[in-house]
Design an enzyme around this catalytic site. Sequence first.
Site, PDB file in Angstrom:
ATOM      1  N   ARG A 133      -0.180   5.610   2.394  1.00 23.43           N
ATOM      2  CA  ARG A 133       0.452   6.999   3.933  1.00 23.43           C
ATOM      3  C   ARG A 133       2.030   6.966   3.523  1.00 23.43           C
ATOM      4  O   ARG A 133       2.652   5.556   3.704  1.00 23.43           O
ATOM      5  CB  ARG A 133      -0.044   6.546   5.017  1.00 23.43           C
ATOM      6  CG  ARG A 133      -1.708   6.917   5.056  1.00 23.43           C
ATOM      7  CD  ARG A 133      -2.185   7.280   6.417  1.00 23.43           C
ATOM      8  NE  ARG A 133      -3.287   6.726   6.468  1.00 23.43           N
ATOM      9  CZ  ARG A 133      -4.310   6.034   6.724  1.00 23.43           C
ATOM     10  NH1 ARG A 133      -3.665   5.240   6.117  1.00 23.43           N
ATOM     11  NH2 ARG A 133      -6.096   5.975   6.244  1.00 23.43           N
ATOM     12  N   LYS A 160      -2.267   3.722   9.949  1.00 18.88           N
ATOM     13  CA  LYS A 160      -2.826   4.146  10.780  1.00 18.88           C
ATOM     14  C   LYS A 160      -3.909   3.628  11.347  1.00 18.88           C
ATOM     15  O   LYS A 160      -4.856   2.956  10.825  1.00 18.88           O
ATOM     16  CB  LYS A 160      -3.753   5.101   9.887  1.00 18.88           C
ATOM     17  CG  LYS A 160      -3.752   6.946  10.773  1.00 18.88           C
ATOM     18  CD  LYS A 160      -3.721   7.631   9.884  1.00 18.88           C
ATOM     19  CE  LYS A 160      -5.077   8.620  10.436  1.00 18.88           C
ATOM     20  NZ  LYS A 160      -5.330  10.078  10.088  1.00 18.88           N
ATOM     21  N   HIS A 230       2.167  13.704   0.372  1.00 16.42           N
ATOM     22  CA  HIS A 230       0.498  13.115   0.444  1.00 16.42           C
ATOM     23  C   HIS A 230      -0.296  13.799  -0.753  1.00 16.42           C
ATOM     24  O   HIS A 230      -1.666  12.822  -0.585  1.00 16.42           O
ATOM     25  CB  HIS A 230       0.102  14.260   1.692  1.00 16.42           C
ATOM     26  CG  HIS A 230      -1.408  12.917   2.519  1.00 16.42           C
ATOM     27  ND1 HIS A 230      -0.973  11.788   2.665  1.00 16.42           N
ATOM     28  CD2 HIS A 230      -2.300  13.019   2.266  1.00 16.42           C
ATOM     29  CE1 HIS A 230      -1.782  11.423   3.502  1.00 16.42           C
ATOM     30  NE2 HIS A 230      -2.915  12.406   3.286  1.00 16.42           N
ATOM     31  N   ARG A 233      -1.704  10.955  -3.006  1.00 14.56           N
ATOM     32  CA  ARG A 233      -2.487  10.424  -2.179  1.00 14.56           C
ATOM     33  C   ARG A 233      -3.912  10.584  -2.702  1.00 14.56           C
ATOM     34  O   ARG A 233      -5.119   9.888  -3.037  1.00 14.56           O
ATOM     35  CB  ARG A 233      -2.451   9.706  -0.730  1.00 14.56           C
ATOM     36  CG  ARG A 233      -3.329   8.863   0.268  1.00 14.56           C
ATOM     37  CD  ARG A 233      -3.152   8.428   1.762  1.00 14.56           C
ATOM     38  NE  ARG A 233      -4.212   8.807   2.527  1.00 14.56           N
ATOM     39  CZ  ARG A 233      -4.518   7.375   2.574  1.00 14.56           C
ATOM     40  NH1 ARG A 233      -4.054   6.549   1.981  1.00 14.56           N
ATOM     41  NH2 ARG A 233      -5.745   7.350   3.697  1.00 14.56           N
ATOM     42  N   HIS A 256      -9.422   3.865   4.667  1.00 15.45           N
ATOM     43  CA  HIS A 256     -10.849   4.377   5.876  1.00 15.45           C
ATOM     44  C   HIS A 256     -10.871   3.529   6.674  1.00 15.45           C
ATOM     45  O   HIS A 256     -12.343   2.877   6.530  1.00 15.45           O
ATOM     46  CB  HIS A 256     -11.307   6.207   5.272  1.00 15.45           C
ATOM     47  CG  HIS A 256      -9.929   6.640   4.215  1.00 15.45           C
ATOM     48  ND1 HIS A 256     -10.320   7.436   3.613  1.00 15.45           N
ATOM     49  CD2 HIS A 256      -9.301   7.036   5.060  1.00 15.45           C
ATOM     50  CE1 HIS A 256      -9.637   8.143   3.019  1.00 15.45           C
ATOM     51  NE2 HIS A 256      -8.962   8.418   3.972  1.00 15.45           N
ATOM     52  N   TYR A 265     -13.141  13.886  -0.820  1.00 11.42           N
ATOM     53  CA  TYR A 265     -13.111  13.611  -2.551  1.00 11.42           C
ATOM     54  C   TYR A 265     -13.847  13.890  -3.454  1.00 11.42           C
ATOM     55  O   TYR A 265     -12.974  14.159  -4.389  1.00 11.42           O
ATOM     56  CB  TYR A 265     -12.449  12.636  -2.724  1.00 11.42           C
ATOM     57  CG  TYR A 265     -10.553  11.931  -2.087  1.00 11.42           C
ATOM     58  CD1 TYR A 265      -9.298  13.191  -2.394  1.00 11.42           C
ATOM     59  CD2 TYR A 265     -10.928  11.300  -0.514  1.00 11.42           C
ATOM     60  CE1 TYR A 265      -8.204  13.038  -1.310  1.00 11.42           C
ATOM     61  CE2 TYR A 265     -10.162  11.059   0.137  1.00 11.42           C
ATOM     62  CZ  TYR A 265      -8.730  11.654  -0.085  1.00 11.42           C
ATOM     63  OH  TYR A 265      -7.166  12.065   0.511  1.00 11.42           O
TER      64      TYR A 265
END
Length: 299
Positions: A133, A160, A230, A233, A256, A265
């Site tokens: 990120r 994150k 982004h 990514r 994640h 995705y």
Amino acid sequence: MTPLRQRMIDAMVLRGFAARTQETYLSAVGQMARYHHLSPALLTDEQVQAYLLYLLQERQRSRSTVNIISCAMRFLVCDVLGQDRRRAQIPMGRNPQRLPEVLSRAEVAALLAAPMSLKARTFLTLAYASGLRLSELCQLRGCDIDSAPDRMCIRVIQGKGAQDRYALLTAELLDDLRLYWRTCRAQAKGSDWLFPSRSNPARAIDRSSGQRYYYLARDAAGITKVGGIHTLRHCFATHLLEAGVDLHGVSKLLGHAQLSTTSRYLRMARPGHSAGGNALALLSQLPKSPPPSPPQPRH
């Protein structure tokens, strides 16, 4: 600082909110208060709803942006002021499920080959080759690059969700990072920022600079697809899935918490993509960075 603002800050700190979330919530509440010329503690449910409608209908703000403001107001009203009965009166709208645009491999190569400084090229190459990120890229230090042959990874500290993790480091990316470090950071120590601020090297590069690198390179490459940095990514994840890397492996690389987040995705990968791919093999095909330009004489 008003007592109410300090109470809100204290409540967010106690709950472990990220610094960026704190800034976003405080800004959202402050903007609503200025719109109505009232203290946030005095805003009625009708005034909160009127402001949300104003953002949606007149300012044409996205549903996700408005939902963030709703979250900030819910936190203030319910958690700070203790008026939980008002929660249902601060609405949260359903977000349209739109898929971001993904660059092809040729477009990524063109973007990374666009004219730019070695620092900008290394930053964008790292963004695509690691899938980090933007905030994680900005906070990297030299010592976070673990180049030991039996490690070859990038340590992400407090990414994150306040989670530490390790990201992918290919031999080709390591070569690019070493070239950048020798050329641009020759006097730096391992504990120094990998990408320092231009105005103050003691501070890390800010997110807006990283976004600017991407926009300038995208425009120079003639790419018309929308989205900010982004996008790289998204490309990292989608291209790995198209190469046959399994969903669980991609999810771990992205950091994640839920596999369902990564499964998005699968809808972005092209139909009929191949199977049995390898992440290292795919990302080793990154375009080579051109050698740094010699310094120009000053006139």
